[in-house]
Structures are given as structure tokens and as C-alpha cells.
Design an enzyme around this catalytic site. Sequence first.
Site, short mmCIF file in Angstrom:
data_model
loop_
_atom_site.label_atom_id
_atom_site.label_comp_id
_atom_site.label_asym_id
_atom_site.label_seq_id
_atom_site.Cartn_x
_atom_site.Cartn_y
_atom_site.Cartn_z
N HIS A 1 0.85 -1.19 0.00
CA HIS A 1 0.00 0.00 0.00
C HIS A 1 0.88 1.24 0.00
O HIS A 1 2.11 1.15 0.15
CB HIS A 1 -0.93 0.00 1.22
CG HIS A 1 -0.21 0.03 2.54
ND1 HIS A 1 -0.15 -1.04 3.38
CD2 HIS A 1 0.47 1.01 3.15
CE1 HIS A 1 0.55 -0.72 4.44
NE2 HIS A 1 0.94 0.52 4.33
P1 TYD Z 1 -1.83 -2.88 7.44
O1 TYD Z 1 -1.36 -1.48 7.58
O2 TYD Z 1 -2.56 -3.24 6.18
O3 TYD Z 1 -0.63 -3.90 7.66
P2 TYD Z 1 0.68 -4.22 6.76
O4 TYD Z 1 0.97 -3.02 5.96
O5 TYD Z 1 1.72 -4.54 7.75
O6 TYD Z 1 0.41 -5.42 5.92
O7 TYD Z 1 -2.72 -3.23 8.70
C1 TYD Z 1 -3.21 -4.53 8.95
C2 TYD Z 1 -4.48 -4.39 9.76
O8 TYD Z 1 -4.23 -3.79 11.03
C3 TYD Z 1 -5.56 -3.55 9.07
O9 TYD Z 1 -6.82 -4.16 9.33
C4 TYD Z 1 -5.49 -2.23 9.80
C5 TYD Z 1 -4.99 -2.61 11.18
N1 TYD Z 1 -4.16 -1.56 11.79
C6 TYD Z 1 -4.65 -0.80 12.84
O10 TYD Z 1 -5.81 -0.98 13.28
N2 TYD Z 1 -3.87 0.17 13.41
C7 TYD Z 1 -2.60 0.39 12.95
O11 TYD Z 1 -1.89 1.28 13.49
C8 TYD Z 1 -2.08 -0.39 11.86
C9 TYD Z 1 -0.70 -0.17 11.31
C10 TYD Z 1 -2.90 -1.35 11.31
#
Ligand code: TYD
Length: 137
Positions: free
Chosen positions: A55
Site C-alpha cells: 500500500h
Molecule cells: P496494514 O497497515 O494493512 O498492515 P501491513 O501493511 O503490515 O500489511 O494493517 C493490517 C491491519 O491492522 C488492518 O486491518 C489495519 C490494522 N491496523 C490498525 O488498526 N492500526 C494500525 O496502526 C495499523 C498499522 C494497522
Amino acid sequence: MKANTVFDCSIIDVSKITSKAGNLTVAENNMNMPFNVKRIYYLYDVPSGEARGGHAHYELEQYIIAASGSFDVVLDDGINRRRISLNRPNLALHIVPGLWRELDNFSSGSISMVLASHLYDEKDYIRDYQEFLVYKR
Ligand code: TYD
């Protein structure tokens, strides 16, 4: 943010206080950090072969640190790609806003610690790569 490229990201040697009893690294707002940290999160227990990220953010700035073990960060600005390996707890990769990123190649037991400039906000994410390319154009 839109015009940021992968070459605007750099690895910063945070600090290391060494002693025979081990090392200590400090990151402090308004001292050795280019932004104020509002949130810290960390990734751990990532199964071998898995990738995270996938992302971009409109506004969020981050420092990514391999607090333990190693992993790679692949940065993409829609034109250029850079693969950066992180494997030292005193080195922080500064990721500017407006870049697509993926994390992969996690070693067993690795911990990816992220210092972030904003609180969590799903509206700040671009999760579709084609949408990201349109935004960067
Ligand atoms: P995401 O940012 O997509 O993780 P990565 O980039 O590591 O693959 O986040 C994964 C899940 O966690 C998504 O449902 C959002 C949640 N999340 C939070 O609730 N708070 C946060 O600070 C972060 C980073 C993620």
C-alpha cells in the site's frame, strides 16, 4: 507527497550507546527524528515467505527499523523501485509519504518496528496499485 520518489528515502544511523553489557538505541522527538512520532507499531511472527505492506500513504511518514533479525523493504514511486535490506537495530529507513511499499524476505524471529508521524487512519491508505499509479501521474 505526490512528487516524492524512492530517492527521497534514506537510511539513518539513529544512535548507538554501546557497553560491554549490550547496546542501546534512542530516537527522540525534535532531536534525531525528522518528524514527531505519534504512533509505534511492530510486526512479528511473520511466516517465512509472507509479504506485508502492499500500500501507499498520502500523508504518513515512517521510520522502519529491524529491531530484530532482517527483512527487505521494496519502495516504488510508480517509475523507480528500490529494494532495501534492513538488518541492524540502529539503522532506520525513513519513508516519505506517497510511495508504494512492500516488506518481504523476513528472517525467522524478525521484528519490524515502525515509528509513524500520524495516528492510524484508513483514509490515508491507497491499497490498490492501479489507483496509486493514477495518483502519481
Ligand atoms: P496494514 O497497515 O494493512 O498492515 P501491513 O501493511 O503490515 O500489511 O494493517 C493490517 C491491519 O491492522 C488492518 O486491518 C489495519 C490494522 N491496523 C490498525 O488498526 N492500526 C494500525 O496502526 C495499523 C498499522 C494497522
